[in-house]
Design an enzyme around this catalytic site. Structure first.
Site, PDB file in Angstrom:
ATOM      1  CG  HIS A 239      -1.839  -1.024   1.456  1.00 65.81           C
ATOM      2  ND1 HIS A 239      -2.975  -1.137   0.700  1.00 65.81           N
ATOM      3  CD2 HIS A 239      -1.891  -2.048   2.356  1.00 65.81           C
ATOM      4  CE1 HIS A 239      -3.691  -2.168   1.118  1.00 65.81           C
ATOM      5  NE2 HIS A 239      -3.050  -2.741   2.118  1.00 65.81           N
TER       6      HIS A 239
HETATM    7  C1  BDR Z   1      -2.678   1.266   5.451  1.00 64.69           C
HETATM    8  O1  BDR Z   1      -2.849   0.920   6.811  1.00 64.69           O
HETATM    9  C2  BDR Z   1      -1.644   0.508   7.368  1.00 64.69           C
HETATM   10  O2  BDR Z   1      -1.842  -0.644   8.107  1.00 64.69           O
HETATM   11  C3  BDR Z   1      -0.668   0.325   6.236  1.00 64.69           C
HETATM   12  O3  BDR Z   1       0.635   0.683   6.658  1.00 64.69           O
HETATM   13  C4  BDR Z   1      -1.188   1.260   5.178  1.00 64.69           C
HETATM   14  O4  BDR Z   1      -0.675   2.568   5.371  1.00 64.69           O
HETATM   15  C5  BDR Z   1      -3.481   0.318   4.603  1.00 64.69           C
HETATM   16  O5  BDR Z   1      -4.838   0.454   4.922  1.00 64.69           O
END
Ligand code: BDR
Ligand code: CA
Length: 312
Positions: A239
């Site tokens: 992500h």
């Molecule tokens: C986001 O939430 C966090 O757990 C990850 O690092 C990312 O930024 C994904 O929903």
């Protein structure tokens, strides 16, 4: 080639660490500073993780500042069930010997943005608490940031709830401040980041490069991959790489101009990013972009090239 000056704000969990490591290998970017925010785990841990990850790649020259210890209004909601109690899936890396900065994240970001005469982009990889506080403390910062590329939100759906993505859900009021600030927000939401899969065979290949960053990638993702077994696939989503790769390589992505508002009150829709991408009615204010698609194979090749380039 003129590099883009980028400030990274991170709640350093597993994919944040991968994003920081790859961002420092993107030759189009000049990482000028970093800040840590509460999110995946508590801010003392995210601060430690950002520092230690930078130290692992010998980038102690990038100053790291500590920011918000809690969301601006809502009680804190941790993601340690996913990222482990240390935020890095239990992986241990050596303690950074870099000096601790005295300034807080808000003043440091503001001063850097002014020093660069507004020639600064922010990549926000966690809840937007630090940015909201910076905007509240220094309202004229809106004139000194070119754009904020965030990992957060979604045009459709959510991950932590059916409506909301974790970073926005964690601090929806902060997200609202950022989206309403007038600064261009480039939203790298789940629509695109869930296309950014790194599979088990890719992880094994990167581990075989035999360097410390590959080792961290491998060990930090062992438990995370258990989560995605439910999808019959051992893989992780990268992500947080999205905002950084978008800034460096917009040609890999498809993005659409749109208006975005954040739901800050709804009982079941709290933290939803409400966009006009698919609606006939468009918001009047459309100063944001939603990133919708990525060239997955070229992205993964770049990630591998960068990991391979780290020597030890
Ligand atoms: C986001 O939430 C966090 O757990 C990850 O690092 C990312 O930024 C994904 O929903
Ligand atoms: Ca994150």
């Amino acid at each position: 080639m003129e590099k883009l000056n980028v400030w990274i704000d991170s709640d350093c969990g597993i994919d944040d660490a991968i994003a920081i490591i790859t961002a420092c290998g993107l030759k189009e970017l000049n990482i000028v500073g970093a800040s840590a925010v509460v999110g995946n785990v508590e801010v003392d841990k995210t601060y430690r993780n950002v520092r230690n990850v930078l130290s692992l790649i010998h980038r102690e020259d990038i100053p790291v500042y500590k920011g918000a210890a809690k969301p601006i209004i809502k009680p804190y909601f941790s993601a340690s069930y996913f990222h482990g109690s240390n935020g890095l899936g239990g992986a241990e890396i050596p303690e950074s010997k870099a000096k601790h900065e005295e300034k807080n994240a808000y003043d440091a970001l503001y001063e850097k943005a002014r020093e660069l005469g507004g020639n600064l982009y922010v990549a926000a990889l966690g809840p937007l608490s630090n940015l909201a506080i910076t905007i509240a403390d220094h309202p004229d910062i809106v004139n000194y940031i070119r754009a904020i590329a965030i990992m957060g939100g979604a045009v459709e759906g959510g991950n932590v709830t059916p409506c909301a993505e974790f970073n926005i859900f964690c601090d929806p009021h902060a997200a609202e401040v950022v989206f309403k600030s007038g600064i261009e927000v480039i939203m790298c939401g789940l629509d695109v980041t869930m296309q950014m899969k790194l599979g088990q065979s890719d992880i094994d290949e990167i581990y075989a490069y035999g360097n410390k960053v590959g080792d961290l990638l491998y060990t930090s993702t062992i438990t995370t991959k258990q989560f995605y077994r439910a999808e019959n696939e051992r893989m992780i989503y990268l992500h947080d790489c999205c905002p950084l790769f978008y800034l460096a390589h917009p040609e890999l992505f498809k993005a659409v101009k749109c208006g975005i508002y954040v739901e800050t009150e709804g009982e079941i829709t709290l933290g939803k990013t409400v966009t006009d991408v698919y609606s006939d009615h468009k918001w009047e204010d459309r100063h944001c972009k939603a990133v919708m698609k990525i060239d997955h194979d070229r992205f993964i090749d770049m990630v591998k090239d960068i990991y391979r380039s780290y020597e030890e």
